[in-house]
Design a protein around this motif. Structure first.
Motif, short mmCIF file in Angstrom:
data_model
loop_
_atom_site.label_atom_id
_atom_site.label_comp_id
_atom_site.label_asym_id
_atom_site.label_seq_id
_atom_site.Cartn_x
_atom_site.Cartn_y
_atom_site.Cartn_z
N VAL A 260 56.83 24.57 -59.28
CA VAL A 260 55.40 24.89 -59.29
C VAL A 260 55.12 26.27 -60.06
O VAL A 260 55.78 27.17 -60.12
CB VAL A 260 54.84 25.39 -57.71
CG1 VAL A 260 53.54 25.74 -57.75
CG2 VAL A 260 55.14 24.21 -56.79
N SER A 261 54.10 25.85 -61.17
CA SER A 261 53.72 26.73 -61.79
C SER A 261 52.94 27.99 -61.13
O SER A 261 52.18 27.59 -60.12
CB SER A 261 52.78 25.92 -63.03
OG SER A 261 51.61 25.68 -62.51
N GLU A 262 52.75 28.96 -61.82
CA GLU A 262 52.16 30.10 -61.06
C GLU A 262 50.61 29.87 -61.14
O GLU A 262 49.73 30.27 -60.21
CB GLU A 262 52.49 31.40 -61.89
CG GLU A 262 51.67 32.48 -61.19
CD GLU A 262 52.30 33.71 -61.45
OE1 GLU A 262 53.19 34.53 -60.85
OE2 GLU A 262 51.60 34.47 -62.55
N SER A 263 50.20 29.13 -61.97
CA SER A 263 48.65 28.85 -61.99
C SER A 263 48.29 27.76 -61.08
O SER A 263 47.44 27.93 -60.53
CB SER A 263 48.26 28.06 -63.53
OG SER A 263 49.16 26.92 -63.98
N ARG A 264 49.30 26.89 -60.70
CA ARG A 264 49.06 25.93 -59.64
C ARG A 264 49.13 26.63 -58.30
O ARG A 264 48.10 26.54 -57.31
CB ARG A 264 50.06 24.79 -59.71
CG ARG A 264 50.10 23.76 -58.59
CD ARG A 264 48.93 22.94 -58.60
NE ARG A 264 48.87 22.06 -57.25
CZ ARG A 264 48.26 22.37 -56.23
NH1 ARG A 264 47.60 23.44 -56.16
NH2 ARG A 264 48.28 21.88 -55.15
N ALA A 265 49.97 27.51 -58.27
CA ALA A 265 49.97 28.30 -56.93
C ALA A 265 48.79 28.99 -56.50
O ALA A 265 48.24 29.26 -55.45
CB ALA A 265 51.22 29.22 -56.88
N VAL A 266 48.10 29.68 -57.93
CA VAL A 266 46.89 30.48 -57.74
C VAL A 266 45.69 29.60 -57.12
O VAL A 266 45.02 29.96 -56.42
CB VAL A 266 46.70 31.08 -59.12
CG1 VAL A 266 45.19 31.50 -58.91
CG2 VAL A 266 47.72 32.54 -59.33
N GLU A 267 45.71 28.38 -58.02
CA GLU A 267 44.71 27.44 -57.65
C GLU A 267 44.80 26.98 -56.19
O GLU A 267 43.85 26.92 -55.51
CB GLU A 267 44.84 26.10 -58.58
CG GLU A 267 43.91 24.87 -58.21
CD GLU A 267 44.22 23.68 -58.92
OE1 GLU A 267 43.73 22.69 -58.61
OE2 GLU A 267 44.88 23.82 -59.68
N GLU A 268 45.89 26.89 -55.73
CA GLU A 268 46.12 26.50 -54.06
C GLU A 268 45.87 27.60 -53.22
O GLU A 268 44.98 27.60 -52.24
CB GLU A 268 47.52 26.01 -53.82
CG GLU A 268 47.83 25.38 -52.57
CD GLU A 268 46.81 24.07 -52.36
OE1 GLU A 268 46.78 23.68 -51.07
OE2 GLU A 268 46.60 23.50 -53.37
N LEU A 269 46.18 28.78 -53.72
CA LEU A 269 45.92 30.24 -52.92
C LEU A 269 44.39 30.17 -52.67
O LEU A 269 43.87 30.46 -51.67
CB LEU A 269 46.41 31.18 -53.45
CG LEU A 269 46.19 32.81 -52.99
CD1 LEU A 269 46.78 32.64 -51.40
CD2 LEU A 269 46.53 33.80 -53.55
N ARG A 270 43.59 29.95 -53.71
CA ARG A 270 42.12 30.07 -53.71
C ARG A 270 41.69 28.96 -52.60
O ARG A 270 40.69 29.49 -51.84
CB ARG A 270 41.49 29.80 -54.98
CG ARG A 270 41.62 31.03 -55.91
CD ARG A 270 40.86 30.89 -57.06
NE ARG A 270 40.90 32.35 -57.90
CZ ARG A 270 41.43 32.19 -59.31
NH1 ARG A 270 41.91 31.08 -59.83
NH2 ARG A 270 41.38 33.22 -59.82
N ILE A 271 42.20 27.76 -52.68
CA ILE A 271 41.76 26.83 -51.69
C ILE A 271 41.93 27.34 -50.28
O ILE A 271 41.10 27.35 -49.39
CB ILE A 271 42.45 25.57 -52.06
CG1 ILE A 271 41.94 24.84 -53.48
CG2 ILE A 271 42.16 24.47 -50.87
CD1 ILE A 271 42.58 23.68 -53.59
N TRP A 272 43.10 27.75 -50.03
CA TRP A 272 43.57 28.21 -48.66
C TRP A 272 42.74 29.37 -48.20
O TRP A 272 42.39 29.58 -47.04
CB TRP A 272 45.23 28.63 -48.57
CG TRP A 272 46.03 27.53 -48.57
CD1 TRP A 272 45.91 26.21 -49.52
CD2 TRP A 272 47.36 27.12 -47.84
NE1 TRP A 272 46.92 25.51 -49.21
CE2 TRP A 272 47.79 26.08 -48.10
CE3 TRP A 272 47.90 27.77 -46.85
CZ2 TRP A 272 48.83 25.40 -47.53
CZ3 TRP A 272 48.95 27.40 -46.35
CH2 TRP A 272 49.52 26.19 -46.67
N ALA A 273 42.22 30.35 -49.21
CA ALA A 273 41.58 31.43 -49.03
C ALA A 273 40.23 30.95 -48.58
O ALA A 273 39.73 31.50 -47.70
CB ALA A 273 41.65 32.44 -49.79
N ALA A 274 39.67 30.31 -49.16
CA ALA A 274 38.45 29.50 -49.02
C ALA A 274 38.27 28.89 -47.85
O ALA A 274 37.22 29.00 -46.89
CB ALA A 274 37.78 28.67 -49.98
#
Length: 355
Positions: A260-274
């Motif tokens: 998993v790329s870091e940019s994909r992980a960041v994108e998913e983190l924002r979703i989980w945080a929201a």
């Protein structure tokens, strides 16, 4: 029948497949065991150097036979040299023998059995060439034939120790059953080889767990990872969900990995945080990539407390090869699965229940 001598033994003569000589190599590997099983009833006689005769025959032969065999060995050497090599000579001999005994209509490779002296009768064991494809199949073929082509089993088909046309007909019926056993094993082996491998790691839900429990799922292993059975929290579920759900696979340092790329992980983190699954505040909100990296360190520390998982996870830092850092697990995509129908729905239900 030659000179009125009654046939009291059998010759087993292999005929190789059209496209190779794998059966001959298989026979070289198993001939001692086959000879021991066959005893004095059957002599395995492949095309090739006269020295292929087994130790039982060498002990039984007379001085005259020994002299004849040595002369045959020298003639064989000269014939091979004249024609351009052993394999070419032997293949021509296989074709000649097949034509001599009318074996063109049979599927190769095969082993045919004749009486000695020859009565004109024969029995044929056809072998599916795919039985020679792998080491395990070749081993199993040897196991079956050594168990079935034995002095005890075959001698029962003789008539008072004499092998007649009826004996060979009975032998053919027996070989048909042996072939069926080999074919059944091969069919099972092919099915197993084409069956997708069982996942090594599975992410499962925790049905019946109390609301507000800090654990949200289970990580369960099979095979070499069967000792893994671990309850996991939200942050661990975050990375496992990303890695198991990823369709990207890379071979890094000789190992197939789900990545998993870091940019994909960041994108998913924002979703989980929201969604309120993970808090993202202050400096972490400004630099979520740094938060992902910190979470990864804690994630690997927790997961690798389980010995089978040590060394399974690795972050590939930014480099010329990896312009976007990668988070990896050292198993391929098909070796993991998620049995949670909807991870976001599961986390949302737990969040609601805990409020």
């Amino acid at each position: 029948m030659a000179g009125g001598i009654e046939p009291r033994g059998l010759l087993a003569v292999p005929i190789v497949e059209e496209s190779g000589m794998a059966l001959l190599q298989w026979l070289k590997d198993h001939k001692p065991q086959l000879a021991d099983a066959s005893g004095d009833t059957i002599m395995w006689r492949p095309i090739g150097p006269p020295g292929w005769t087994d130790s039982r025959y060498q002990r039984m032969r007379t001085a005259r036979l020994k002299e004849r065999d040595e002369a045959d060995a020298e003639r064989y050497r000269l014939e091979c040299a004249a024609i351009g090599g052993n394999e070419l000579h032997d293949r021509e001999e296989f074709e000649r023998i097949a034509a001599q005994y009318g074996l063109e209509c049979y599927r190769r490779p095969l082993v045919f059995f004749i009486t000695t002296p020859d009565t004109g009768a024969r029995a044929v064991l056809e072998i599916d060439v795919k039985m020679l494809d792998t080491l395990e199949r070749r081993r199993k073929l040897g196991e079956i034939l050594c168990a079935r082509i034995t002095e005890v089993a075959i001698s029962k088909l003789s008539e008072g120790g004499v092998y007649t046309s009826r004996s060979l007909a009975d032998l053919q019926a027996y070989l048909d059953r042996v072939r069926e056993e080999v074919d059944q094993y091969l069919a099972a082996s092919i099915e197993e080889a084409t069956r997708p491998p069982a996942p090594l790691l599975t992410l499962k839900s925790l049905p019946g767990k109390a609301c507000g429990d800090k654990f949200v799922a289970r990580l369960v292993g099979t095979g070499p990872l069967s000792a893994v059975d671990k309850k996991i929290g939200v942050r661990q579920a975050f990375f496992l969900f990303l890695l198991f759900d990823s369709e990207e696979e890379r071979r890094i340092d000789g190992v197939d990995r789900s990545v998993v790329s870091e940019s994909r992980a960041v994108e998913e983190l924002r979703i989980w945080a929201a969604s309120g699954f993970i808090k993202l505040e202050g400096a972490d909100r400004e630099n979520p990539a740094h938060r992902v990296m910190k979470m990864w360190g804690e994630f690997t520390r927790q997961l690798e407390k389980s010995p089978p998982l040590r060394g399974m996870f690795e972050r590939m830092a930014r480099s010329e090869m990896f312009p976007d850092p990668l988070y990896t697990i050292k198993i391929g995509n098909i070796q993991s699965q998620i049995l949670i129908p909807n991870m976001h729905a599961l986390l949302a239900s737990r969040l609601t229940a805990s409020e």
